[in-house]
Scaffold this motif. Structure first.
Motif, PDB file in Angstrom:
ATOM      1  N   VAL A  56       0.607  12.125   9.969  1.00 21.52           N
ATOM      2  CA  VAL A  56       1.742  11.242   9.713  1.00 21.52           C
ATOM      3  C   VAL A  56       1.503   9.876  10.368  1.00 21.52           C
ATOM      4  O   VAL A  56       1.742   8.829   9.763  1.00 21.52           O
ATOM      5  CB  VAL A  56       3.063  11.866  10.196  1.00 21.52           C
ATOM      6  CG1 VAL A  56       4.220  10.867  10.076  1.00 21.52           C
ATOM      7  CG2 VAL A  56       3.380  13.120   9.391  1.00 21.52           C
ATOM      8  N   ALA A  57       1.008   9.882  11.617  1.00 20.92           N
ATOM      9  CA  ALA A  57       0.752   8.624  12.321  1.00 20.92           C
ATOM     10  C   ALA A  57      -0.350   7.811  11.652  1.00 20.92           C
ATOM     11  O   ALA A  57      -0.324   6.581  11.667  1.00 20.92           O
ATOM     12  CB  ALA A  57       0.396   8.898  13.775  1.00 20.92           C
ATOM     13  N   ALA A  58      -1.327   8.496  11.066  1.00 21.06           N
ATOM     14  CA  ALA A  58      -2.452   7.811  10.412  1.00 21.06           C
ATOM     15  C   ALA A  58      -2.152   7.463   8.960  1.00 21.06           C
ATOM     16  O   ALA A  58      -3.013   6.940   8.262  1.00 21.06           O
ATOM     17  CB  ALA A  58      -3.688   8.699  10.475  1.00 21.06           C
ATOM     18  N   HIS A  59      -0.935   7.749   8.501  1.00 21.55           N
ATOM     19  CA  HIS A  59      -0.516   7.469   7.116  1.00 21.55           C
ATOM     20  C   HIS A  59      -1.350   8.245   6.101  1.00 21.55           C
ATOM     21  O   HIS A  59      -1.626   7.761   5.003  1.00 21.55           O
ATOM     22  CB  HIS A  59      -0.558   5.973   6.828  1.00 21.55           C
ATOM     23  CG  HIS A  59       0.492   5.197   7.564  1.00 21.55           C
ATOM     24  ND1 HIS A  59       0.792   3.885   7.274  1.00 21.55           N
ATOM     25  CD2 HIS A  59       1.330   5.547   8.578  1.00 21.55           C
ATOM     26  CE1 HIS A  59       1.760   3.463   8.076  1.00 21.55           C
ATOM     27  NE2 HIS A  59       2.096   4.463   8.879  1.00 21.55           N
ATOM     28  N   LEU A  60      -1.740   9.469   6.473  1.00 21.22           N
ATOM     29  CA  LEU A  60      -2.422  10.359   5.526  1.00 21.22           C
ATOM     30  C   LEU A  60      -1.408  11.121   4.685  1.00 21.22           C
ATOM     31  O   LEU A  60      -1.754  11.670   3.644  1.00 21.22           O
ATOM     32  CB  LEU A  60      -3.324  11.356   6.264  1.00 21.22           C
ATOM     33  CG  LEU A  60      -4.287  10.784   7.305  1.00 21.22           C
ATOM     34  CD1 LEU A  60      -5.204  11.870   7.820  1.00 21.22           C
ATOM     35  CD2 LEU A  60      -5.065   9.615   6.744  1.00 21.22           C
ATOM     36  N   CYS A  61      -0.182  11.188   5.159  1.00 20.21           N
ATOM     37  CA  CYS A  61       0.916  11.783   4.404  1.00 20.21           C
ATOM     38  C   CYS A  61       2.203  11.124   4.889  1.00 20.21           C
ATOM     39  O   CYS A  61       2.279  10.679   6.038  1.00 20.21           O
ATOM     40  CB  CYS A  61       0.969  13.302   4.561  1.00 20.21           C
ATOM     41  SG  CYS A  61       1.077  13.911   6.241  1.00 20.21           S
ATOM     42  N   PRO A  62       3.216  11.031   4.026  1.00 20.18           N
ATOM     43  CA  PRO A  62       4.462  10.391   4.439  1.00 20.18           C
ATOM     44  C   PRO A  62       5.273  11.238   5.406  1.00 20.18           C
ATOM     45  O   PRO A  62       6.072  10.706   6.180  1.00 20.18           O
ATOM     46  CB  PRO A  62       5.208  10.189   3.121  1.00 20.18           C
ATOM     47  CG  PRO A  62       4.661  11.231   2.215  1.00 20.18           C
ATOM     48  CD  PRO A  62       3.224  11.408   2.604  1.00 20.18           C
ATOM     49  N   GLU A 118      -2.674  10.076  -5.782  1.00 22.53           N
ATOM     50  CA  GLU A 118      -4.070   9.622  -5.706  1.00 22.53           C
ATOM     51  C   GLU A 118      -4.312   8.779  -4.456  1.00 22.53           C
ATOM     52  O   GLU A 118      -5.366   8.891  -3.815  1.00 22.53           O
ATOM     53  CB  GLU A 118      -4.425   8.840  -6.968  1.00 22.53           C
ATOM     54  CG  GLU A 118      -4.549   9.722  -8.203  1.00 22.53           C
ATOM     55  CD  GLU A 118      -4.770   8.923  -9.486  1.00 22.53           C
ATOM     56  OE1 GLU A 118      -4.542   7.688  -9.453  1.00 22.53           O
ATOM     57  OE2 GLU A 118      -5.162   9.531 -10.498  1.00 22.53           O
ATOM     58  N   ALA A 119      -3.323   7.955  -4.088  1.00 25.13           N
ATOM     59  CA  ALA A 119      -3.465   7.125  -2.893  1.00 25.13           C
ATOM     60  C   ALA A 119      -3.560   7.983  -1.635  1.00 25.13           C
ATOM     61  O   ALA A 119      -4.427   7.747  -0.768  1.00 25.13           O
ATOM     62  CB  ALA A 119      -2.290   6.156  -2.784  1.00 25.13           C
ATOM     63  N   PHE A 120      -2.693   8.985  -1.533  1.00 27.46           N
ATOM     64  CA  PHE A 120      -2.727   9.827  -0.340  1.00 27.46           C
ATOM     65  C   PHE A 120      -3.927  10.767  -0.341  1.00 27.46           C
ATOM     66  O   PHE A 120      -4.523  11.029   0.718  1.00 27.46           O
ATOM     67  CB  PHE A 120      -1.417  10.606  -0.205  1.00 27.46           C
ATOM     68  CG  PHE A 120      -0.300   9.790   0.401  1.00 27.46           C
ATOM     69  CD1 PHE A 120      -0.255   9.555   1.764  1.00 27.46           C
ATOM     70  CD2 PHE A 120       0.688   9.236  -0.397  1.00 27.46           C
ATOM     71  CE1 PHE A 120       0.751   8.789   2.329  1.00 27.46           C
ATOM     72  CE2 PHE A 120       1.709   8.471   0.152  1.00 27.46           C
ATOM     73  CZ  PHE A 120       1.737   8.246   1.520  1.00 27.46           C
ATOM     74  N   ASN A 121      -4.322  11.272  -1.494  1.00 25.32           N
ATOM     75  CA  ASN A 121      -5.536  12.087  -1.550  1.00 25.32           C
ATOM     76  C   ASN A 121      -6.730  11.280  -1.058  1.00 25.32           C
ATOM     77  O   ASN A 121      -7.593  11.792  -0.326  1.00 25.32           O
ATOM     78  CB  ASN A 121      -5.790  12.560  -2.984  1.00 25.32           C
ATOM     79  CG  ASN A 121      -4.930  13.742  -3.395  1.00 25.32           C
ATOM     80  OD1 ASN A 121      -4.430  14.483  -2.544  1.00 25.32           O
ATOM     81  ND2 ASN A 121      -4.753  13.929  -4.699  1.00 25.32           N
ATOM     82  N   GLY A 122      -6.786   9.999  -1.439  1.00 20.84           N
ATOM     83  CA  GLY A 122      -7.869   9.136  -0.981  1.00 20.84           C
ATOM     84  C   GLY A 122      -7.828   8.902   0.510  1.00 20.84           C
ATOM     85  O   GLY A 122      -8.873   8.887   1.184  1.00 20.84           O
ATOM     86  N   ALA A 123      -6.618   8.737   1.048  1.00 18.51           N
ATOM     87  CA  ALA A 123      -6.474   8.523   2.496  1.00 18.51           C
ATOM     88  C   ALA A 123      -6.920   9.747   3.278  1.00 18.51           C
ATOM     89  O   ALA A 123      -7.589   9.637   4.316  1.00 18.51           O
ATOM     90  CB  ALA A 123      -5.024   8.172   2.821  1.00 18.51           C
ATOM     91  N   ALA A 132      -7.626  16.462  10.737  1.00 15.30           N
ATOM     92  CA  ALA A 132      -6.211  16.825  10.678  1.00 15.30           C
ATOM     93  C   ALA A 132      -5.932  17.941   9.677  1.00 15.30           C
ATOM     94  O   ALA A 132      -4.963  18.685   9.820  1.00 15.30           O
ATOM     95  CB  ALA A 132      -5.364  15.601  10.333  1.00 15.30           C
ATOM     96  N   PHE A 133      -6.782  18.060   8.665  1.00 16.55           N
ATOM     97  CA  PHE A 133      -6.585  19.075   7.618  1.00 16.55           C
ATOM     98  C   PHE A 133      -7.631  20.176   7.744  1.00 16.55           C
ATOM     99  O   PHE A 133      -8.818  19.909   7.942  1.00 16.55           O
ATOM    100  CB  PHE A 133      -6.695  18.446   6.233  1.00 16.55           C
ATOM    101  CG  PHE A 133      -5.483  17.644   5.823  1.00 16.55           C
ATOM    102  CD1 PHE A 133      -4.526  18.188   4.982  1.00 16.55           C
ATOM    103  CD2 PHE A 133      -5.316  16.344   6.275  1.00 16.55           C
ATOM    104  CE1 PHE A 133      -3.413  17.461   4.594  1.00 16.55           C
ATOM    105  CE2 PHE A 133      -4.212  15.595   5.891  1.00 16.55           C
ATOM    106  CZ  PHE A 133      -3.250  16.158   5.057  1.00 16.55           C
ATOM    107  N   ASP A 136       0.856  -1.180   0.000  1.00 10.47           N
ATOM    108  CA  ASP A 136       0.000   0.000   0.000  1.00 10.47           C
ATOM    109  C   ASP A 136       0.894   1.233   0.000  1.00 10.47           C
ATOM    110  O   ASP A 136       1.738   1.406   0.875  1.00 10.47           O
ATOM    111  CB  ASP A 136      -0.896  -0.018   1.245  1.00 10.47           C
ATOM    112  CG  ASP A 136      -1.966   1.063   1.197  1.00 10.47           C
ATOM    113  OD1 ASP A 136      -1.739   2.100   0.549  1.00 10.47           O
ATOM    114  OD2 ASP A 136      -3.021   0.882   1.819  1.00 10.47           O
ATOM    115  N   LEU A 137       0.708   2.089  -0.985  1.00 11.51           N
ATOM    116  CA  LEU A 137       1.597   3.246  -1.139  1.00 11.51           C
ATOM    117  C   LEU A 137       1.570   4.156   0.079  1.00 11.51           C
ATOM    118  O   LEU A 137       2.569   4.799   0.401  1.00 11.51           O
ATOM    119  CB  LEU A 137       1.219   4.021  -2.405  1.00 11.51           C
ATOM    120  CG  LEU A 137       1.489   3.293  -3.722  1.00 11.51           C
ATOM    121  CD1 LEU A 137       0.962   4.103  -4.907  1.00 11.51           C
ATOM    122  CD2 LEU A 137       2.976   3.018  -3.887  1.00 11.51           C
ATOM    123  N   THR A 138       0.436   4.221   0.775  1.00 12.32           N
ATOM    124  CA  THR A 138       0.362   5.099   1.938  1.00 12.32           C
ATOM    125  C   THR A 138       1.136   4.561   3.130  1.00 12.32           C
ATOM    126  O   THR A 138       1.309   5.264   4.122  1.00 12.32           O
ATOM    127  CB  THR A 138      -1.105   5.352   2.349  1.00 12.32           C
ATOM    128  OG1 THR A 138      -1.725   4.106   2.665  1.00 12.32           O
ATOM    129  CG2 THR A 138      -1.871   6.049   1.238  1.00 12.32           C
TER     130      THR A 138
END
Length: 493
Positions: A167-173, A28-33, A42-43, A3-5
């Motif tokens: 970062v902890a939730a893998h919404l961004c690297p 696209e993977a992180f936008n989806g997350a 968080a955002f 999984d890329l995220t």
């Protein structure tokens, strides 16, 4: 395919260069997350189109053989950084809707290095808070939960709570953070990630909305120490537009990373053993010393005698500087303007600031204004500056006996949202271990050291000499390798 995220900065960078995936697939993977985890709050603003735009440019650069250091890596940006054309509100009402016509130096460096932007991350308003409960846009929720059956939403720490949670939730690297008295390190400890505060002046403050100018410093929040080194390499560097920027070379910290600490002396400051310290924090500290000893370091006891004055000193200097910095928000030039019918200029000032600032910001402005007022300036602010000098001298003497210091990052694991919101003093005590190095402008990192009895992350802090980010990250890597902690919380949202 993984999984890329689940990949951090190094994994995305290297996998993209190897042709394992495209940058667009990553974006696209992180936008989806990000979209799927909106419950974490968080955002404040999401910018999926900017992440895709940077990704498409990275894919073209790969085809052309002109890759950049962060090509294919999308990031979260703390809302304290000004981003051209994208709302930068410092999580406040008074700046809600403000879209800067310029870019901060740090984000300019990141985007020039090929990084994309997933959005602006929630935070404590004007970076004032330790739990991310002072944001005008609502509380940020940690992705962690206690394992005792309780389901109380937990704080991700503050002020960089949106950064730590994402970062902890893998919404961004990785994400940018800022640290004034611990606002990178404490949230990193609460959410089981790495938070690096570099030497004051390493990263430009130009375009970062000011809280306390002699303390504020940008830094990376990442999954691991290597990712922190990669991010810091890009974020650092001299900026002639910032009078506090250090005109020194930026080493290649990633290339030099080593967990071999042979010949290093690690100091254990006795004054950090505070009253009523939880046994699990003391045990974590002891285990951290064992880890560093196993890496080849010698552990020595040292003294920082003025440590007990650090918190009161900080909570005089920081509010005083905030009082001056936030005086620019008056409803005249930009941001919120409240203009009651029949109001004069003074009425507009008062109405705008009353409506635009939250309670914690008002509290600190009032404290700061008081300690700077005639008759109290010497008694409070001048004395605090003198004590700050003594704290700096304590560290200078300690470096005669050791190379680095090891301490806990925070006095507890993450607490439930609302637990301390009615007790400002208890909230301020969260910074007891991080404030001294901030007052001295020293580099420091928080790395996950283990879990408490309820399954929540606990952090260990390494503090180094001025400009010794390498030593700090090397010791952090030694702990990381031995603790065996993998950043990331189980998905519940």
């Amino acid at each position: 395919m993984t999984d890329l995220t689940d990949l951090g900065v190094a994994g995305l960078r290297d996998g993209f260069r190897a042709g394992d995936f495209t940058a667009r697939e990553v974006a696209e993977a992180f936008n989806g997350a990000v979209e799927a985890a909106s419950q974490l709050n968080a955002f404040i603003v999401t910018t999926p189109e900017k992440a895709i735009e940077a990704a498409d440019a990275a894919d073209k650069d790969r085809d052309a053989g002109t890759l950049k250091p962060l090509s294919g890596v999308p990031l979260g940006i703390k809302d304290l950084f000004c981003t051209k054309g994208v709302q930068s509100a410092a999580a406040s009402h008074i700046l809600e809707g403000f879209t800067p016509p310029y870019e901060s130096t740090v984000t300019t460096k990141l985007f020039d290095a090929g990084a994309g932007m997933l959005g602006k991350l929630n935070m404590d308003q004007f970076a004032m808070g330790s739990s991310n409960e002072t944001s005008f846009f609502g509380d940020v929720i940690s992705p962690w939960r206690r394992n005792d059956g309780g389901n109380a939403p937990l704080t991700p720490g503050g002020s960089s709570g949106g950064s730590s949670s994402s970062v902890a939730a893998h919404l961004c690297p990785a994400a940018t953070g800022t640290d004034t008295g611990g606002s990178i390190r404490q949230p990193a400890a609460f959410t089981g990630i790495v938070g690096m505060k570099p030497t004051y002046g390493r990263c430009s403050r130009l375009g970062i909305i000011a809280f306390a100018s002699s303390l504020d410093q940008a830094g990376p929040m990442t999954r691991d120490v290597r990712d922190a080194a990669i991010m810091l390499n890009v974020m650092s560097g001299y900026d002639p537009g910032d009078a506090t920027s250090l005109d020194v070379a930026v080493p290649d910290w990633e290339a030099a990373l080593s967990s071999d600490l042979k010949g290093k002396k690690i100091g254990i400051p006795k004054e950090y053993r505070v009253d009523n310290m939880p046994g699990e924090i003391d045990e974590l500290w002891r285990k951290g010393a064992d880890m560093l000893r196993d890496a080849g370091a010698e552990i020595v006891d040292i003294s920082l005698p003025h440590t007990k004055y650090a918190l009161p000193t900080y909570y005089i200097i920081a509010p005083a500087e905030a009082s001056a910095n936030l005086s620019r928000y008056d409803g005249v030039r930009y941001g919120l303007r409240e203009l009651p019918e029949g109001a004069n200029l003074q009425d507009m000032y008062a109405a705008t600031r009353a409506a635009g600032f939250g309670d914690e910001v008002k509290r600190r402005i009032m404290i700061g204004t008081y300690v700077l007022s005639a008759g109290y300036y010497d008694a409070y602010f001048t004395k605090a500056q003198k004590v700050r000098s003594l704290i700096v001298q304590d560290f200078e003497k300690a470096w005669e006996e050791c190379d680095l210091l090891l301490t806990p990052t925070a006095p507890s694991a993450a607490f439930a949202l609302g637990d301390l919101s009615d007790d400002p003093i208890a909230m301020y005590l969260n910074d007891v271990f991080t404030v001294p190095s901030s007052l001295a402008g020293l580099p420091a990192i928080s790395v996950p050291g283990g879990l408490d009895e309820k399954g929540l992350p606990l952090g260990l802090q390494i503090i180094g000499k001025p400009l010794d980010e390498q030593g700090v990250m090397d010791a952090g890597l030694a702990i990381e390798e031995r603790a065996g902690f993998v950043a990331g919380a189980e998905k519940w949202w």
